[in-house]
Design a protein around this motif. Structure first.
Motif, mmCIF file in Angstrom:
data_model
loop_
_atom_site.group_PDB
_atom_site.id
_atom_site.type_symbol
_atom_site.label_atom_id
_atom_site.label_comp_id
_atom_site.label_asym_id
_atom_site.label_seq_id
_atom_site.Cartn_x
_atom_site.Cartn_y
_atom_site.Cartn_z
ATOM 1 N N GLU A 58 -10.347 -0.043 -10.511
ATOM 2 C CA GLU A 58 -9.518 -0.698 -11.532
ATOM 3 C C GLU A 58 -8.033 -0.428 -11.332
ATOM 4 O OE1 GLU A 58 -11.000 0.766 -15.233
ATOM 5 O OE2 GLU A 58 -13.067 0.071 -14.860
ATOM 6 N N GLU A 59 -7.712 0.543 -10.472
ATOM 7 C CA GLU A 59 -6.320 0.984 -10.327
ATOM 8 C C GLU A 59 -5.631 0.434 -9.082
ATOM 9 O OE1 GLU A 59 -6.362 5.240 -10.319
ATOM 10 O OE2 GLU A 59 -7.924 5.340 -11.863
ATOM 11 N N ILE A 60 -6.375 -0.203 -8.191
ATOM 12 C CA ILE A 60 -5.821 -0.541 -6.873
ATOM 13 C C ILE A 60 -5.569 -2.034 -6.715
ATOM 14 C CG2 ILE A 60 -6.855 1.451 -5.745
ATOM 15 C CD1 ILE A 60 -9.092 -0.386 -4.738
ATOM 16 N N GLU A 61 -4.852 -2.372 -5.638
ATOM 17 C CA GLU A 61 -4.581 -3.768 -5.293
ATOM 18 C C GLU A 61 -5.649 -4.266 -4.313
ATOM 19 O OE1 GLU A 61 -0.646 -3.998 -3.739
ATOM 20 O OE2 GLU A 61 0.320 -3.571 -5.661
ATOM 21 N N TYR A 62 -5.781 -5.585 -4.274
ATOM 22 C CA TYR A 62 -6.783 -6.201 -3.393
ATOM 23 C C TYR A 62 -6.111 -7.184 -2.446
ATOM 24 C CZ TYR A 62 -10.144 -3.943 -6.386
ATOM 25 O OH TYR A 62 -10.851 -2.981 -7.053
ATOM 26 N N PRO A 63 -6.713 -7.358 -1.238
ATOM 27 C CA PRO A 63 -7.964 -6.793 -0.715
ATOM 28 C C PRO A 63 -7.885 -5.272 -0.558
ATOM 29 C CG PRO A 63 -7.161 -8.588 0.698
ATOM 30 C CD PRO A 63 -6.061 -8.237 -0.225
ATOM 31 N N THR A 64 -9.066 -4.656 -0.466
ATOM 32 C CA THR A 64 -9.167 -3.233 -0.165
ATOM 33 C C THR A 64 -10.296 -3.026 0.838
ATOM 34 O OG1 THR A 64 -9.183 -1.024 -1.173
ATOM 35 C CG2 THR A 64 -10.831 -2.578 -1.976
ATOM 36 N N VAL A 65 -10.381 -1.835 1.381
ATOM 37 C CA VAL A 65 -11.396 -1.526 2.393
ATOM 38 C C VAL A 65 -12.281 -0.391 1.877
ATOM 39 C CG1 VAL A 65 -11.827 -0.880 4.796
ATOM 40 C CG2 VAL A 65 -9.772 -2.188 4.210
ATOM 41 N N ILE A 66 -13.584 -0.610 1.889
ATOM 42 C CA ILE A 66 -14.561 0.407 1.494
ATOM 43 C C ILE A 66 -15.308 0.856 2.745
ATOM 44 C CG2 ILE A 66 -16.421 1.005 -0.092
ATOM 45 C CD1 ILE A 66 -14.116 -0.161 -1.640
ATOM 46 N N LYS A 67 -15.328 2.183 2.977
ATOM 47 C CA LYS A 67 -15.988 2.706 4.178
ATOM 48 C C LYS A 67 -17.023 3.769 3.807
ATOM 49 C CE LYS A 67 -11.947 2.253 7.251
ATOM 50 N NZ LYS A 67 -11.019 2.989 8.157
ATOM 51 N N ALA A 68 -18.215 3.618 4.339
ATOM 52 C CA ALA A 68 -19.163 4.729 4.297
ATOM 53 C C ALA A 68 -18.600 5.825 5.177
ATOM 54 C CB ALA A 68 -20.523 4.279 4.817
ATOM 55 N N SER A 69 -18.541 7.046 4.665
ATOM 56 C CA SER A 69 -17.876 8.115 5.410
ATOM 57 C C SER A 69 -18.641 8.513 6.664
ATOM 58 C CB SER A 69 -17.674 9.342 4.513
ATOM 59 O OG SER A 69 -16.998 10.358 5.211
ATOM 60 N N GLY A 70 -19.955 8.462 6.605
ATOM 61 C CA GLY A 70 -20.767 8.895 7.743
ATOM 62 C C GLY A 70 -20.976 7.804 8.773
ATOM 63 N N LEU A 71 -21.830 8.095 9.751
ATOM 64 C CA LEU A 71 -22.105 7.162 10.841
ATOM 65 C C LEU A 71 -22.938 5.986 10.343
ATOM 66 C CD1 LEU A 71 -23.040 9.766 13.589
ATOM 67 C CD2 LEU A 71 -20.847 8.599 13.306
ATOM 68 N N ALA A 121 -23.351 2.976 12.631
ATOM 69 C CA ALA A 121 -23.499 2.080 13.793
ATOM 70 C C ALA A 121 -22.446 0.983 13.820
ATOM 71 C CB ALA A 121 -24.902 1.473 13.823
ATOM 72 N N GLY A 122 -21.227 1.313 13.393
ATOM 73 C CA GLY A 122 -20.134 0.351 13.443
ATOM 74 C C GLY A 122 -20.149 -0.675 12.336
ATOM 75 N N LYS A 123 -21.079 -0.533 11.359
ATOM 76 C CA LYS A 123 -21.226 -1.572 10.341
ATOM 77 C C LYS A 123 -20.838 -1.095 8.935
ATOM 78 C CE LYS A 123 -25.196 -3.381 12.905
ATOM 79 N NZ LYS A 123 -25.568 -2.167 13.636
ATOM 80 N N GLY A 124 -20.389 0.165 8.811
ATOM 81 C CA GLY A 124 -20.162 0.734 7.489
ATOM 82 C C GLY A 124 -18.787 0.508 6.898
ATOM 83 N N VAL A 125 -18.113 -0.546 7.326
ATOM 84 C CA VAL A 125 -16.778 -0.873 6.814
ATOM 85 C C VAL A 125 -16.827 -2.253 6.179
ATOM 86 C CG1 VAL A 125 -14.343 -1.240 7.401
ATOM 87 C CG2 VAL A 125 -15.675 0.516 8.608
ATOM 88 N N ILE A 126 -16.438 -2.340 4.901
ATOM 89 C CA ILE A 126 -16.487 -3.619 4.181
ATOM 90 C C ILE A 126 -15.112 -3.933 3.617
ATOM 91 C CG2 ILE A 126 -17.577 -4.893 2.296
ATOM 92 C CD1 ILE A 126 -19.972 -2.953 2.547
ATOM 93 N N ILE A 127 -14.586 -5.095 3.979
ATOM 94 C CA ILE A 127 -13.311 -5.565 3.429
ATOM 95 C C ILE A 127 -13.619 -6.365 2.168
ATOM 96 C CG2 ILE A 127 -11.278 -7.015 3.826
ATOM 97 C CD1 ILE A 127 -11.666 -6.373 6.851
ATOM 98 N N CYS A 128 -13.026 -5.956 1.068
ATOM 99 C CA CYS A 128 -13.329 -6.555 -0.235
ATOM 100 C C CYS A 128 -12.109 -7.308 -0.754
ATOM 101 C CB CYS A 128 -13.742 -5.472 -1.230
ATOM 102 S SG CYS A 128 -15.167 -4.505 -0.669
ATOM 103 N N GLU A 129 -12.270 -8.620 -0.948
ATOM 104 C CA GLU A 129 -11.155 -9.465 -1.383
ATOM 105 C C GLU A 129 -10.854 -9.296 -2.870
ATOM 106 O OE1 GLU A 129 -9.297 -11.305 0.562
ATOM 107 O OE2 GLU A 129 -10.462 -11.087 2.415
ATOM 108 N N THR A 130 -11.882 -8.969 -3.654
ATOM 109 C CA THR A 130 -11.716 -8.890 -5.106
ATOM 110 C C THR A 130 -12.326 -7.593 -5.640
ATOM 111 O OG1 THR A 130 -13.835 -9.947 -5.599
ATOM 112 C CG2 THR A 130 -11.925 -11.407 -5.271
ATOM 113 N N LYS A 131 -12.014 -7.288 -6.900
ATOM 114 C CA LYS A 131 -12.582 -6.119 -7.563
ATOM 115 C C LYS A 131 -14.104 -6.248 -7.655
ATOM 116 C CE LYS A 131 -12.303 -3.748 -12.062
ATOM 117 N NZ LYS A 131 -13.291 -4.468 -12.878
ATOM 118 N N GLU A 132 -14.583 -7.475 -7.908
ATOM 119 C CA GLU A 132 -16.030 -7.704 -8.004
ATOM 120 C C GLU A 132 -16.696 -7.407 -6.655
ATOM 121 O OE1 GLU A 132 -13.677 -9.855 -9.162
ATOM 122 O OE2 GLU A 132 -13.992 -9.227 -11.254
ATOM 123 N N ASN A 133 -16.070 -7.863 -5.559
ATOM 124 C CA ASN A 133 -16.603 -7.564 -4.225
ATOM 125 C C ASN A 133 -16.667 -6.058 -3.989
ATOM 126 O OD1 ASN A 133 -14.735 -10.295 -2.678
ATOM 127 N ND2 ASN A 133 -16.743 -10.317 -3.664
#
Length: 416
Positions: A134-147, A149-161
């Motif tokens: 609720e405090e940040i600007e968008y887009p934002t990037v959400i990352k699983a901290s652990g391994l 297989a190169g797929k744990g990074v999600i770019i989110c355009e909106t707060k709902e995403n």
């Protein structure tokens, strides 16, 4: 020399291919390898699952050098265990492997040593992470901290995403325990670049740059993958960019590694973002990149094994890696449905008609036929005096290859 390469992807096929060119190398084992490594005359595939069995094999066969493609084994401390048994595994010890194994740790390391990177916060509590959205600007990037297989990074355009992504990672365990902790990061625009390098505990020696194409869809759309193609060198990595990389990323990384006593002999992969504000570090990988390795090694004029031996002897400051003054283009063919659900076991036809380099990945031999055995199936790599020539050659070949539900991007290497 007898060598061992651990992994089963296109990267490992390329590494075995390049190492087999050294006249001192008489035998290479690939564990578990694939149909590509098996096709190289001095290479033999072996099936070993746990670290203890791999160590016993390396002892029995007097393996002089082991190269690791598996991030899971690095994070599990395989290099430390090899050393305890008087064996040489080329890669980071467990304490250094966490730079790849934990994105939260890596970001803290970057912050501590003044390495230019995106602003971030880390969370191990779902409610706190959700509130922060609720405090940040968008887009934002959400990352699983652990391994992941190169797929744990999600770019989110909106707060709902972003809320969906945080729930999927932390509660639904989309990436398993890798999502127990997450990093929520400032979204950077610009052009991505990959710089693989080799490290000997004193010196980091960068290889030529590359440009990966991570998304499943053309124009960088859809889900993240392990990589759909790559070109080298990266046309956006100018001398000015390299100067900024050295000053803002490589030099403070080297300082941090030394001060934290994270000294080892191995590879460091720098994932970069280039924009008008400078060069930012997105992530470290502590091994050769995939599919960057497949595009870079064919351009390396120097002997790869000799470079690794120089690193083992802490003499990287005395050598210069020679490169072909050409361009390479690697296009990846995947199984339909990747990076989510896909089917295996389809025969791969017409590879005997390929004119350029073929590095197999998710492919195995089955009753004298080569069949699909993974999401990313194979890599076609072509070399040209110019990028457009390399692209044309690679795409001519990938059209020839045939397997059921084959998919590949048609825009690898298009420079805008």
């Amino acid at each position: 020399m007898k060598l061992l390469v651990i992994g089963s992807g296109g990267r490992e096929h390329a590494i075995v291919w390049k190492m087999s060119q050294n006249p001192k190398v008489t035998k290479i084992y690939a564990c578990p390898g694939n149909a590509g490594t098996q096709s190289i005359s001095i290479c033999e595939n072996i099936e070993l699952i746990n670290i203890d069995d791999i160590i016993e094999f390396a002892k029995k066969e007097n393996i002089e050098l082991t190269i690791l493609g598996s991030e899971e084994l690095l994070v599990a401390g395989i290099v430390d265990k090899f050393k305890e048994n008087g064996l040489v595994a080329f890669g980071p010890h467990k304490a250094a492997a966490i730079l790849e194994g934990s994105k939260a740790f890596a970001k803290e390391f970057m912050l501590k040593y003044g390495i230019k990177t995106a602003a971030y916060k880390k969370f191990d509590n779902y409610k706190a992470a959700k509130k922060y959205l609720e405090e940040i600007e968008y887009p934002t990037v959400i990352k699983a901290s652990g391994l992941a297989a190169g797929k744990g990074v999600i770019i989110c355009e909106t707060k709902e995403n972003a809320e969906t992504a945080v729930k999927e990672i932390m509660l639904d365990k989309k990436f398993g325990d890798s999502g127990n902790e997450i990093v929520i990061e400032e979204f950077l625009t610009g052009v991505e670049a990959s710089i693989l390098s080799i490290y000997d505990g004193k010196t980091i020696l960068p290889f030529i740059s590359a440009k990966d194409h991570k998304k499943i869809g053309e124009n960088e759309t859809g889900l993240n993958t392990g990589g759909m193609g790559v070109i080298a060198p990266n046309p956006y990595v100018t001398n000015e960019v390299l100067d900024k990389f050295n000053k803002d990323i490589l030099e403070p990384t080297l300082k941090g590694l030394k001060e934290e006593n994270l000294k080892f002999c191995g590879f460091i992969f720098f994932g970069l973002m280039i924009n008008e504000k400078g060069v930012y570090l997105l992530e470290y990988n502590m091994r050769m990149g995939d599919p960057e390795t497949q595009a870079i090694l064919p351009l390396m004029k120097s002997d790869f094994v000799d470079i690794i031996i120089a690193a083992q002897n802490q003499k990287l400051n005395e050598i210069e890696v020679e490169w072909e003054e050409k361009n390479s283009c690697c296009v990846v063919a995947v199984s339909g449905g990747y990076p989510e659900a896909y089917e295996k076991g389809y025969e791969i036809k017409n590879i005997e008609n390929i004119d350029n380099l073929l590095f197999l990945a998710g492919a195995k031999n089955n009753d004298n036929k080569i069949v699909t055995n993974g999401g990313r199936v194979l890599n076609i790599v072509a070399i040209g005096d110019a990028l457009d020539i390399a692209r044309k050659k690679a795409y001519n070949d990938i059209e020839k290859v045939d397997f059921k539900k084959k998919y590949f991007r048609r825009d690898i290497g298009i420079v805008k």
